[in-house]
Design a protein around this motif. Structure first.
Motif, PDB file in Angstrom:
ATOM      1  N   UNK A  74      79.277  61.983  15.598  1.00  0.00           N
ATOM      2  CA  UNK A  74      77.859  61.913  15.266  1.00  0.00           C
ATOM      3  C   UNK A  74      77.343  63.349  15.186  1.00  0.00           C
ATOM      4  N   UNK A  75      76.059  63.514  15.028  1.00  0.00           N
ATOM      5  CA  UNK A  75      75.503  64.861  14.985  1.00  0.00           C
ATOM      6  C   UNK A  75      75.648  65.575  16.321  1.00  0.00           C
ATOM      7  N   UNK A  76      75.703  64.829  17.403  1.00  0.00           N
ATOM      8  CA  UNK A  76      75.725  65.434  18.728  1.00  0.00           C
ATOM      9  C   UNK A  76      77.019  65.239  19.502  1.00  0.00           C
ATOM     10  N   UNK A  77      77.784  64.197  19.221  1.00  0.00           N
ATOM     11  CA  UNK A  77      78.926  63.860  20.053  1.00  0.00           C
ATOM     12  C   UNK A  77      80.155  63.506  19.227  1.00  0.00           C
ATOM     13  N   UNK A  78      81.308  63.524  19.898  1.00  0.00           N
ATOM     14  CA  UNK A  78      82.590  63.142  19.301  1.00  0.00           C
ATOM     15  C   UNK A  78      83.187  62.044  20.191  1.00  0.00           C
ATOM     16  N   UNK A  79      83.635  60.971  19.565  1.00  0.00           N
ATOM     17  CA  UNK A  79      84.207  59.844  20.286  1.00  0.00           C
ATOM     18  C   UNK A  79      85.608  59.574  19.741  1.00  0.00           C
ATOM     19  N   UNK A  80      86.540  59.255  20.610  1.00  0.00           N
ATOM     20  CA  UNK A  80      87.889  58.878  20.189  1.00  0.00           C
ATOM     21  C   UNK A  80      88.314  57.675  21.020  1.00  0.00           C
ATOM     22  N   UNK A  81      88.926  56.705  20.358  1.00  0.00           N
ATOM     23  CA  UNK A  81      89.441  55.554  21.097  1.00  0.00           C
ATOM     24  C   UNK A  81      90.696  55.021  20.428  1.00  0.00           C
ATOM     25  N   UNK A  82      91.614  54.560  21.251  1.00  0.00           N
ATOM     26  CA  UNK A  82      92.850  53.944  20.777  1.00  0.00           C
ATOM     27  C   UNK A  82      92.664  52.442  20.861  1.00  0.00           C
ATOM     28  N   UNK A  83      92.968  51.755  19.765  1.00  0.00           N
ATOM     29  CA  UNK A  83      92.692  50.325  19.661  1.00  0.00           C
ATOM     30  C   UNK A  83      93.978  49.586  19.328  1.00  0.00           C
ATOM     31  N   UNK A  84      94.218  48.481  20.030  1.00  0.00           N
ATOM     32  CA  UNK A  84      95.318  47.576  19.712  1.00  0.00           C
ATOM     33  C   UNK A  84      94.724  46.445  18.879  1.00  0.00           C
TER      34      UNK A  84
END
Length: 91
Positions: free
Chosen positions: A27-37
């Motif tokens: 996003x403009x302010x944050x970074x998100x990472x997730x691993x999904x099955x």
């Protein structure tokens, strides 16, 4: 709602690989990472810049992205997952 481009990328990813999917969102302010099955529909591990202990003393977006990448990798390796397919999510 998933847009057309994201849906196309995700479909190609599922055809080519049976590995777990690593999804990254910025996003403009944050970074998100997730691993999904996708077969079970669960999130295996996640990391983001919302976690205060990860972002202490860091300033630039490059530093934050590197930290989030290292953290999600560490969490996946702890769970015994070594291979993931990168889902760029339309970017």
């Amino acid at each position: 709602m998933i847009d057309k481009k994201t849906k196309r990328i995700r479909t190609k990813l599922k055809k080519v690989s049976s590995r777990n999917r690593l999804s990254v969102f910025r996003s403009n302010n944050h970074i998100y990472a997730q691993a999904i099955d996708d077969s079970k529909g669960i999130t295996l591990a996640s990391a983001s810049t919302l976690e205060k202990e990860l972002v202490k003393g860091q300033k630039g977006r490059k530093e934050l992205a590197a930290t989030i990448g290292k953290e999600i990798a560490r969490r996946l390796i702890e769970k015994g997952i070594k291979d993931v397919a990168f889902d760029k999510g339309g970017y």
